[in-house]
Write an enzyme that holds these catalytic residues in place. Structure first.
Site, short mmCIF file in Angstrom:
data_model
loop_
_atom_site.label_atom_id
_atom_site.label_comp_id
_atom_site.label_asym_id
_atom_site.label_seq_id
_atom_site.Cartn_x
_atom_site.Cartn_y
_atom_site.Cartn_z
CE LYS A 34 -2.27 1.71 3.65
NZ LYS A 34 -2.04 3.19 3.62
CG ASP A 61 -4.73 4.50 1.25
OD1 ASP A 61 -5.88 4.90 1.01
OD2 ASP A 61 -4.24 4.47 2.40
CE LYS A 63 -7.37 7.11 3.54
NZ LYS A 63 -5.93 6.80 3.32
CG ASP A 66 -11.11 17.82 -6.38
OD1 ASP A 66 -11.97 18.65 -6.77
OD2 ASP A 66 -9.94 18.12 -6.09
CB ILE A 67 -15.36 18.45 -8.97
CG1 ILE A 67 -14.11 18.62 -9.84
CG2 ILE A 67 -15.55 19.65 -8.04
CD1 ILE A 67 -14.21 19.80 -10.80
CB THR A 121 -9.17 3.08 11.54
OG1 THR A 121 -7.91 3.52 11.03
CG2 THR A 121 -9.75 2.04 10.60
NE ARG A 212 1.96 3.16 12.74
CZ ARG A 212 1.28 4.26 13.00
NH1 ARG A 212 1.88 5.31 13.54
NH2 ARG A 212 -0.01 4.32 12.73
#
Length: 237
Positions: A34, A61, A63, A66-67, A121, A212
């Site tokens: 990722k 990733d 995310k 936007d328009i 999260t 992690r």
């Protein structure tokens, strides 16, 4: 879809040198990668393409939120990199989700999976209220997952605590990608709604994101194998 959920390693590094060092200690067949905002901004799309060309399944990733036209263009660019999966934010609404779906479907070769982020999260009911979203995180996840389903997306990113809810409402084939997964004894860091790999799988997660506990381990490959063993046992293999 595999019987056992896949393991995705979150490469939350601040340099391509550190990220490459970690990835070079892992085997492409053991897990997926990722790439999030920090690494992408610092290293750029060339690193994503490098790993995709080397046989890694890369989850980009970023995310996108936007328009509709802007998100559609970003999704096309992501698909051109050869990524395995790309995500948008469900809060962008029906038109944005539909535009992203149409853009990804235009990919001439390997079409990446298109998923939507529901509720981060790091949120709980108090922080949701602070940004104007009423109800519990689970209620918000349910509403946003329904939007993603109607737009024809392949799945959503959600907490392990909401994976069963998404499965029940959106169907078994709809992917449930769960960040906030920590093996027993691992530090919580900045996550709030977290669970163990065993819990996430039992709840119906299809893809587990772990960062992690792997990337900060002295033996990343060993950490991956330990988590995979727990996943296999829970899945009954």
């Amino acid at each position: 879809m595999n019987a056992t959920p896949s393991l995705i390693v979150a490469l939350d590094f601040d340099s391509d040198v550190s990220a490459r060092s970690l990835v070079n200690r892992l085997a492409p067949g053991s897990c997926r990668l990722k790439v999030g905002k920090e690494l992408f901004v610092r290293a750029g799309p060339s690193l994503v393409r490098e790993w995709a060309d080397a046989g890694w399944d890369v989850f980009l990733d970023l995310k996108f939120h936007d328009i509709p036209n802007t998100v559609a263009s970003a999704c096309r660019a992501a698909a051109d990199l050869g990524v395995w999966m790309v995500n948008v934010h469900a809060l962008g609404g029906p038109a944005m989700l539909a535009a992203a779906r149409a853009a990804v479907d235009e990919t001439p070769a390997r079409r990446p999976l298109l998923t939507a982020v529901t509720v981060l999260t790091s949120h709980d009911e108090t922080t949701l209220q602070a940004i104007g979203l009423q109800g519990t995180p689970a209620e918000a996840v349910g509403r946003l997952a329904a939007l993603a389903t109607r737009a024809g997306l392949d799945g959503v990113v959600c907490s392990p605590q909401e994976a069963a809810l998404v499965r029940d409402h959106c169907g078994e084939s709809f992917r449930r990608i769960t960040p906030g997964v920590r093996p027993v004894g691992a530090a919580l860091d900045d996550q709030r709604r977290i669970k163990t790999p065993a819990f996430a799988i039992a709840a119906g997660a299809t893809d587990l994101v772990v960062g992690r506990p792997i990337t900060r381990s002295a033996d990343p490959a060993g950490a991956v194998e330990m988590i995979l063993d727990e996943m296999r046992v829970t899945a009954g293999e």
